[in-house]
Design a protein around this motif. Sequence first.
Motif, PDB file in Angstrom:
ATOM      1  N   ARG A 265      29.382   9.049 -19.420  1.00  0.00           N
ATOM      2  CA  ARG A 265      28.048   9.611 -19.187  1.00  0.00           C
ATOM      3  C   ARG A 265      27.430   9.010 -17.916  1.00  0.00           C
ATOM      4  NH1 ARG A 265      25.711  12.185 -23.319  1.00  0.00           N
ATOM      5  NH2 ARG A 265      26.651  10.879 -24.908  1.00  0.00           N
ATOM      6  N   GLN A 266      27.613   7.715 -17.709  1.00  0.00           N
ATOM      7  CA  GLN A 266      27.097   7.070 -16.499  1.00  0.00           C
ATOM      8  C   GLN A 266      27.767   7.625 -15.247  1.00  0.00           C
ATOM      9  OE1 GLN A 266      24.442   5.041 -16.368  1.00  0.00           O
ATOM     10  NE2 GLN A 266      24.302   5.440 -18.548  1.00  0.00           N
ATOM     11  N   PHE A 267      29.092   7.820 -15.305  1.00  0.00           N
ATOM     12  CA  PHE A 267      29.804   8.419 -14.177  1.00  0.00           C
ATOM     13  C   PHE A 267      29.321   9.838 -13.915  1.00  0.00           C
ATOM     14  CE2 PHE A 267      33.421   5.369 -15.128  1.00  0.00           C
ATOM     15  CZ  PHE A 267      33.182   4.581 -14.010  1.00  0.00           C
TER      16      PHE A 267
ATOM     17  N   THR B 280      35.497  14.219 -22.187  1.00  0.00           N
ATOM     18  CA  THR B 280      35.720  14.043 -23.615  1.00  0.00           C
ATOM     19  C   THR B 280      36.559  12.801 -23.859  1.00  0.00           C
ATOM     20  OG1 THR B 280      35.669  16.440 -23.925  1.00  0.00           O
ATOM     21  CG2 THR B 280      36.708  15.172 -25.655  1.00  0.00           C
ATOM     22  N   VAL B 281      36.235  12.067 -24.913  1.00  0.00           N
ATOM     23  CA  VAL B 281      37.029  10.909 -25.317  1.00  0.00           C
ATOM     24  C   VAL B 281      37.956  11.363 -26.442  1.00  0.00           C
ATOM     25  CG1 VAL B 281      36.958   8.554 -26.227  1.00  0.00           C
ATOM     26  CG2 VAL B 281      35.137   9.365 -24.700  1.00  0.00           C
TER      27      VAL B 281
ATOM     28  N   VAL C  57      32.624   5.570 -28.650  1.00  0.00           N
ATOM     29  CA  VAL C  57      31.226   5.624 -28.224  1.00  0.00           C
ATOM     30  C   VAL C  57      31.057   4.883 -26.894  1.00  0.00           C
ATOM     31  CG1 VAL C  57      28.890   4.784 -28.763  1.00  0.00           C
ATOM     32  CG2 VAL C  57      30.245   5.961 -30.515  1.00  0.00           C
ATOM     33  N   SER C  58      31.651   3.701 -26.787  1.00  0.00           N
ATOM     34  CA  SER C  58      31.557   2.931 -25.538  1.00  0.00           C
ATOM     35  C   SER C  58      32.148   3.707 -24.370  1.00  0.00           C
ATOM     36  CB  SER C  58      32.293   1.597 -25.679  1.00  0.00           C
ATOM     37  OG  SER C  58      31.669   0.798 -26.641  1.00  0.00           O
ATOM     38  N   ALA C  59      33.312   4.301 -24.585  1.00  0.00           N
ATOM     39  CA  ALA C  59      33.966   5.072 -23.526  1.00  0.00           C
ATOM     40  C   ALA C  59      33.125   6.289 -23.144  1.00  0.00           C
ATOM     41  CB  ALA C  59      35.362   5.507 -23.969  1.00  0.00           C
TER      42      ALA C  59
END
Length: 194
Positions: free
Chosen positions: A130-132, A80-81, A123-125
């Motif tokens: 999500r990639q990780f 979560t960001v 959103v960027s974070a």
Amino acid sequence: MGLKERVYSMLIVSSASTFNSTMASMLPESTYSPIRIVSNISAAKRAIAERAYDFVLINSPLPDDAGTQFAIDTCTSKGTVVLLLVRTDIHGAVYEKVAKHGVFTLAKPTAKATLIQALGWMVSARERLRQFEKKTSSIEEKMAEIRIVNRAKWLLISELKMSEPDAHHYIEKQAMDCCVTKKAIAEDIIKTYS
């Protein structure tokens, strides 16, 4: 899927009704859904326990807590960001405490344009997280496959008295001959000899 098609879930933790209505009007449903608003940390903890959120926005202080520790815990234990809004006079101290845990902070009062920009950072974070998550799950899947293949090799060694290289070669050859994965062959071996 492009960023324009993504939809992010959001938990807003704020006891200020004006702030809540302003935030709700800034968050298009096509991008942010569901949006849940709670008025204290206790309710926020229950909400986080019920489901995962992409974003948590905390408007500090709250009736039962400042929200700093909740922000840290949420950011470090979930994908979560977190954005923590704090009074200008304590922003520096709070930033020092939470930044190393990945919590974003903004001093308030905050301009609407700054909040919109902060949402872009979030959103960027989240996309980076999500990639990780994808990489982590593929590594976990690969490790599970290795464990299954190793278990099958040990069954071949113990049941058919093969050497370790022969068992490995047997599984690889069967996978190639049958046009299936080594994991599928290993699962068949495990079913046969277990």
